[in-house]
Design a protein around this motif. Structure first.
Motif, PDB file in Angstrom:
ATOM      1  N   LEU A  91      -9.512  37.410 -69.641  1.00 11.60           N
ATOM      2  CA  LEU A  91      -8.488  37.024 -68.419  1.00 11.60           C
ATOM      3  C   LEU A  91      -7.737  38.234 -67.593  1.00 11.60           C
ATOM      4  CD1 LEU A  91      -7.650  34.919 -66.546  1.00 11.60           C
ATOM      5  CD2 LEU A  91      -6.087  34.101 -68.198  1.00 11.60           C
ATOM      6  N   THR A 135     -10.691  31.488 -64.231  1.00 14.48           N
ATOM      7  CA  THR A 135     -10.451  30.086 -65.097  1.00 14.48           C
ATOM      8  C   THR A 135     -11.453  29.214 -64.655  1.00 14.48           C
ATOM      9  OG1 THR A 135      -8.648  29.747 -63.206  1.00 14.48           O
ATOM     10  CG2 THR A 135      -8.054  30.846 -65.355  1.00 14.48           C
ATOM     11  N   GLU A 186      -0.980  28.968 -63.029  1.00 17.17           N
ATOM     12  CA  GLU A 186      -1.562  28.276 -64.199  1.00 17.17           C
ATOM     13  C   GLU A 186      -1.857  26.794 -63.983  1.00 17.17           C
ATOM     14  OE1 GLU A 186       0.240  31.068 -67.861  1.00 17.17           O
ATOM     15  OE2 GLU A 186       1.371  29.265 -67.160  1.00 17.17           O
ATOM     16  N   TRP A 231      -9.933  28.784 -70.683  1.00 24.73           N
ATOM     17  CA  TRP A 231      -8.652  28.453 -70.067  1.00 24.73           C
ATOM     18  C   TRP A 231      -8.010  27.282 -70.798  1.00 24.73           C
ATOM     19  CZ3 TRP A 231      -4.913  30.415 -68.056  1.00 24.73           C
ATOM     20  CH2 TRP A 231      -3.902  29.736 -67.720  1.00 24.73           C
TER      21      TRP A 231
END
Lengths: 240, 240, 240, 240
Positions: free
Chosen positions: D96, D125, D195, D132
């Motif tokens: 990531l 993601t 996120e 994720w």
DNA sequence: CATGAATGAGTGTTCATTCAT
DNA sequence: CATGAATGAACACTCATTCAT
């Protein structure tokens, strides 16, 4: 006044229908009754639950609820699950033996006495199927104290039958005096056959035969053999 | 040398007597055996424990210990307590039916066939009292799947007896065709008598009669009655 | 005197600090408290353990111990692990929504209302980090019943934010009516940013900013963007 | 000959479709592949299972089966469930961070750099939702070693963003030099928002927005605010 | 390296039983 | 005596992990 109060309480007795699983019985919720009565209710409930669920799966909660009493009271009166089970076995054993004994007419002929004893046995087990289930199926499979209590009851019945057969032999002035050991064996066989028939009749549901039919089946099966034996005639294995 | 020692240790596989509660059997602690063998040991242990404690009170821990295996292995092989119980019932049912069937000499006379069938039943239940206890006392009181499995087995035995009686009736050219329901009752009575005799014989200690004697007692008791029934002769209650 | 001593002992109910794994909380071991209180303690403990270990790894033993009660009592009051988890989610969801709603001053200007809502959300999640961890991380990853409960709660908060933004848009007589999906996305972004800031603030130790400072940081970051969006002004990727 | 045998074995490679719960993936059962490849397959399988079931509920059996390897091999290569989980986190964290870093075009304008970084994050993601899910939902809720690994990864991303914002401020020759602490706060807020949006997008099923849409939502939300801040313009709580 | 036998340690859950009020 | 709070001890069942072959 106490009398008036009690009367009132009695009049206002709460009658509530309870359904416990497939339960149908009606629980009587009445406060302040003599210990003797309460104890009987507890034993009634216990026999029913033990028969329905089996000893191990029966829960004291359910028994107490069906008895209409609180759990601490059940413990106060009957100490523990084991003691409760023992008490059930004792009460039902005595009831059964009494039923068999008092069914026999001492004035009757030998076969009449056997017949009436069987009739008493089958009538009682049919009238109290839960009690019979507890005695026959539960009590013998849950450790020594219970098994031996049932064994003692069984022995009493075997004794009754043994005496019946011995008397028959005497009255028939039979040719060959059968030895005591063989008579005991025959009595065990008879009692076993009766027990098995009782269990079968109880679990046959709607098609269950009447007590008289069941008793007749057994008499038909064994009376001729008994008569032969009394006269020294044996079946012999022609080709063992 | 280390190699030799190890070999010796391996060869002298630990055989330890275990006492679990009132346990008496000797457990063989041997590691790494084929699944088939282990599974048989598990079933043996399960039958013993189920007979001793009852289905609900039997603990998988105890069964596993008696089988000389760990609990997870029992679950790996037999899935659950229910499945284990089912497997016991299946195995013991088949064994019993086989014992009865293979005991019968098809060339023998009707009474000879009944005699040999009884003897087979008898010998098997006497030799495997735990198995019989499970089939007779436990399986029928713990829910449908088990009850019907035992019922099927019972029906097979009743069928055998029924055919025996029917053959007897045919050969005797008997006057009255007995109805199926009555025959079932007779079969139950017979099985109950046999069971009771077996238990009595088992607990008689030194004075225990042989299996043949026991079987003879039963034949003496019932053969005449069966013959009468085939010919329509009934015992009648002269004084009800 | 014995009476006095007993009274004293009763009065000085044992208060013992317990350490369970990495546990820090102080357990109050007091017997015989009303159900309501015990239940709250259980939920408190459950939220803490679920947050610390995750749903699956949380053990009912640990929860019961932290709650200062025995496991059977936890089951008596809350039935099962699933039900306990559900109860946690329900309680904490309601608490959070209430905190956000009651933080908003309906008389304030649009930005003031958003500010106060954020402050409420923020203060609550900062004060109850375990509760937020359960709602945010655990509940959504353990099967439908839980996920949908949390989803409902989230929707309530999103609704609040949506209304706030919509009100803003109305008051601003904005050029473009923003679509519902985009608003939902914005709400998620806001919540994530808030959560991240809260975690950062919580772990900053001495230099931790106050809640108001944190909330101000967030308002600074997003208010201008929200205003632009309400007026149809977008940032455009000049060089994708 | 060995070669021939191997060839034969290779030719007869078992290709079996596996269904594990709602599993769809196809397991390739190939013998004797280099450790590197096997290990990658194991991590792939582990990430998938950990994401689907959660850390605690994931079973090593299932992971081994999905990886097409035997359980002992999994232990040989990866030691334990904990180590396996750590390895997953490490691999996916690095992937990531790399994706975000390599997505940024160093030649672009400040907003272009932020935009491309976000795009890299959301693209990665979205392309690896299981990874994720593991990083975002599982890793932080299962004890220190995992949580701090994820925390480190997060810090790397926060650092990247912090540098981006700082560079922006410099390039804009902004009126007020924002202090480092505030910039760090902004970075945390941004990362948290990203996120949260990523998780939301991943769980939105069919209606999931594209990565560009998601990134645009976030840019719209924050870019104006960032610009203002760089120029010393703050939102102020007019009515706190 | 695959296979499969094997288990220690733990999980959720239940129940007989007690005691204060 | 009823109520209800409280628990020790057990039980069915599972899983990460190991080791011989």
């Amino acid at each position: 006044m106490k009398t008036a109060q009690t009367a009132q309480t009695d009049a206002a007795q709460v009658r509530a229908g309870v359904r416990t699983g497939a339960g149908i019985r009606t629980k009587v919720k009445a406060k302040r009754m003599p210990r003797e009565v309460r104890e009987r209710q507890m034993l009634d409930a216990a026999v029913e639950i033990f028969a329905r669920r089996g000893y191990a799966a029966a829960s004291m909660d359910e028994i107490a609820e069906l008895a209409g009493a609180s759990k601490p009271l059940v413990y106060l009166y009957l100490n523990s699950k084991e003691d409760l089970f023992s008490a059930c076995i004792r009460r039902e054993s005595e009831a059964l033996v009494t039923a068999v004994r008092s069914g026999i007419d001492p004035e009757a002929s030998p076969d009449g006495r056997l017949w009436s004893g069987l009739l008493g046995f089958f009538a009682h087990t049919a009238a109290h199927p839960d009690a019979w289930a507890v005695l026959h199926c539960q009590a013998r499979t849950h450790g020594e104290p219970f098994a031996s209590a049932v064994c003692a009851m069984r022995q009493e019945i075997v004794d009754v039958v043994t005496q019946l057969i011995a008397a028959t032999a005497r009255e028939a002035a039979c040719a060959v005096e059968p030895d005591g050991r063989e008579i005991t064996g025959l009595a065990h066989a008879l009692v076993g056959a009766a027990e098995s028939l009782a269990a079968w009749a109880n679990t046959s549901g709607d098609a269950a035969p009447s007590e008289k039919e069941t008793a007749a089946t057994l008499m038909n099966l064994v009376w001729a053999g008994l008569g032969n034996l009394m006269n020294g005639r044996c079946w012999s294995a022609t080709r063992p």
